[in-house]
Design an enzyme around this catalytic site. Structure first.
Site, PDB file in Angstrom:
ATOM      1  N   GLU A   1       0.868  -1.179   0.000  1.00  0.00           N
ATOM      2  CA  GLU A   1       0.000   0.000   0.000  1.00  0.00           C
ATOM      3  C   GLU A   1       0.911   1.237   0.000  1.00  0.00           C
ATOM      4  O   GLU A   1       0.908   2.052   0.911  1.00  0.00           O
ATOM      5  CB  GLU A   1      -0.923   0.006   1.216  1.00  0.00           C
ATOM      6  CG  GLU A   1      -2.020   1.057   1.149  1.00  0.00           C
ATOM      7  CD  GLU A   1      -2.870   1.132   2.412  1.00  0.00           C
ATOM      8  OE1 GLU A   1      -3.846   1.894   2.411  1.00  0.00           O
ATOM      9  OE2 GLU A   1      -2.565   0.423   3.389  1.00  0.00           O
TER      10      GLU A   1
ATOM     11  N   HIS B   1      -4.343  -4.874  -0.057  1.00  0.00           N
ATOM     12  CA  HIS B   1      -4.080  -3.826  -1.057  1.00  0.00           C
ATOM     13  C   HIS B   1      -3.169  -4.322  -2.167  1.00  0.00           C
ATOM     14  O   HIS B   1      -3.608  -4.487  -3.302  1.00  0.00           O
ATOM     15  CB  HIS B   1      -3.522  -2.550  -0.415  1.00  0.00           C
ATOM     16  CG  HIS B   1      -4.476  -1.889   0.524  1.00  0.00           C
ATOM     17  ND1 HIS B   1      -5.605  -1.228   0.083  1.00  0.00           N
ATOM     18  CD2 HIS B   1      -4.481  -1.786   1.876  1.00  0.00           C
ATOM     19  CE1 HIS B   1      -6.263  -0.749   1.119  1.00  0.00           C
ATOM     20  NE2 HIS B   1      -5.612  -1.093   2.225  1.00  0.00           N
TER      21      HIS B   1
END
Length: 509
Positions: free
Chosen positions: A354, A379
């Site tokens: 991320e 993510h």
């Protein structure tokens, strides 16, 4: 079920090119069509076989999408705060709300429930005090008498009295609400010009709501209400990342992590009893990634104990917080190795990638997460820059939990057509769509993120088959044991068939 989404072998690309054409002559249209169809078949949902009723609905869905893609104000290309109302009013979104979306596998505990509910419900309860911080934020605490002063905060005031003295209560409520969410009616690019600014405000909002949501009566109701919001959005199962904090009572006494996890379990059982079409919840225990090694060792030990005591309810463990400023996974390699060293099972579900800090220590979290055999990757925004990690995740079936709205609001990407998820969906990489912190973003449930993935990532190529496979992926890549997955898939299939029947009827009508 398996026959409908099992991916058959894709014809090798070299076979499509085995009959070369001369550089000066026109390429064979059949070869061109075969290449186009091959690309379509490789995307998420590209191998999904639709029945006649599904084809009817799909035809209507594709028509609706064509109208959106050609418009000047294309929502996925706009900041979500500007696009939200356009999305909410769109026919595609209204249909997506009805779609049985399966599971939400990446959602955080204290951002799952609408801020409006928190303000209109929790802040109207008795014994709630509020103070204003030096940083122009607020803090709350429930107490039977005036609490002890808080550093860097004004004197505590009873919210009930504050409202009684306020001429415009709606204005006061709106002011409180703005402290508990990132959403703004102003230009978000001006309000949040950098990642540092938006993350600072993000973390401040969590500190503001902390005293509200960790009060035992509110904690129970907040979680139950959150489940209701996801259920209303046709999500049947959640895997919730939870900090398991000390929950406090009116007299100031606090409860342990075990009590908190048990309360989650009891409230889940109550919700599923009240809503038989909801499949359930599992908890992923989390800790802030900024802690030191000693604290991490203690928390991992506690996580192993909780996994042993709640084997069917606790899914595993993760580190949370801003990845760019927290310690990388490799820093905790000794502590994270404790479960395997002791022969105990503690599945990991690591946030990783991320970030857009390419080449940094944090940027190596993707590879390190896979080295620690993470079950999924939270993510994974940076995955396209890591070909080895990308190939490993594909081979191992380690799905990415992609959260489009979150990644845009937290300034990893502006135009969602440029999100790495668009490439990963085009390749049918293992992935699921989730909503991360919907209440913080002025969203709810899962439909907004489904919209951004379906319209923004998928463009004109994604169709009903894409939605179907994304929903199935959410169960296939869940932490549920194989037998429970099969039960959940059958559970979902009934919902899907009902959705197709009802919405085909409406299309025909």
């Amino acid at each position: 079920m398996a026959g409908s989404w099992g991916r058959p072998l894709v014809v090798c690309l070299c076979m499509a090119l085995c009959c070369p054409w001369g550089g000066l002559s026109m390429p064979d249209p059949k070869h061109r069509e075969s290449l186009i169809q091959m690309e379509v078949s490789m995307q998420t949902g590209g191998q999904m076989v639709l029945n006649e009723k599904e084809k009817q609905l799909n035809s209507r869905l594709v028509q609706m999408k064509q109208k959106v893609v050609t418009r000047a104000n294309f929502p996925p290309a706009m900041h979500f705060f500007k696009a939200r109302d356009l999305i909410t009013e769109s026919p595609i979104f209204k249909l997506l709300q009805k779609v049985p979306k399966g599971a939400a596998l990446h959602v955080h505990d204290f951002s799952m429930t609408a801020v409006e509910w928190l303000v209109k419900n929790a802040t109207y309860r008795p014994h709630l005090y509020m103070c204003c911080t030096d940083t122009r934020s607020i803090r709350f605490i429930f107490c039977s008498q005036i609490p002890e002063p808080l550093p860097h905060c004004s004197a505590w005031v009873l919210v009930e009295k504050l409202r009684a003295m306020t001429i415009n209560v709606t204005e006061l409520d709106d002011s409180i609400m703005k402290n508990l969410t990132l959403f703004t009616d102003l230009d978000p690019d001006v309000v949040y010009p950098t990642q540092d600014v938006v993350w600072g405000r993000f973390e401040e909002a969590f500190r503001a709501l902390w005293g509200l949501v960790t009060f035992a009566p509110v904690f129970r109701d907040y979680y139950y209400q959150g489940l209701g919001e996801f259920h209303t959005d046709n999500v049947m199962y959640l895997e919730l990342r939870a900090l398991l904090p000390e929950i406090y009572e009116l007299d100031g006494s606090t409860h342990s992590m075990t009590w908190t996890l048990k309360t989650y379990q009891e409230q889940t059982r109550q919700f599923t009893a009240d809503h038989p079409d909801f499949f359930g919840v599992r908890i992923i225990f989390t800790i802030q990634r900024g802690v030191n090694s000693t604290t991490m060792a203690q928390v991992v030990a506690e996580a192993m104990k909780l996994k042993k005591d709640f084997p069917d309810f606790m899914a595993g463990f993760d580190l949370v917080g801003r990845e760019d400023q927290g310690r990388p996974l490799w820093y905790f390699r000794n502590e994270l190795s404790l479960p395997s060293d002791r022969g105990l099972q503690l599945p990991f579900f690591f946030h990783a990638g991320e970030t857009n800090l390419e080449g940094s220590d944090v940027d190596q979290n993707l590879l390190d997460a896979l080295l620690f055999n993470t079950s999924r990757i939270g993510h994974g925004f940076a995955l396209l820059r890591h070909p080895v990690a990308k190939e490993l995740s594909r081979k191992r079936g380690v799905a990415l939990e992609i959260c489009p709205v979150s990644n845009q609001v937290l300034k990893l990407v502006d135009d969602l057509r440029n999100h790495p998820g668009a490439v990963l969906m085009a390749e049918n990489h293992p992935l699921v769509i989730s909503s991360d912190d919907p209440a913080m973003f002025g969203a709810s449930g899962l439909s907004y993120d489904f919209y951004q993935a379906f319209v923004g990532f998928g463009g004109l190529r994604s169709d009903l088959g894409t939605l179907k496979e994304l929903a199935i992926n959410s169960i296939r890549y869940s932490s549920l044991p194989a037998q429970q997955q099969e039960k959940a898939l059958a559970f979902w299939q009934k919902k899907w068939d009902k959705f197709i029947f009802e919405n085909t009827q409406s299309v025909q009508g």
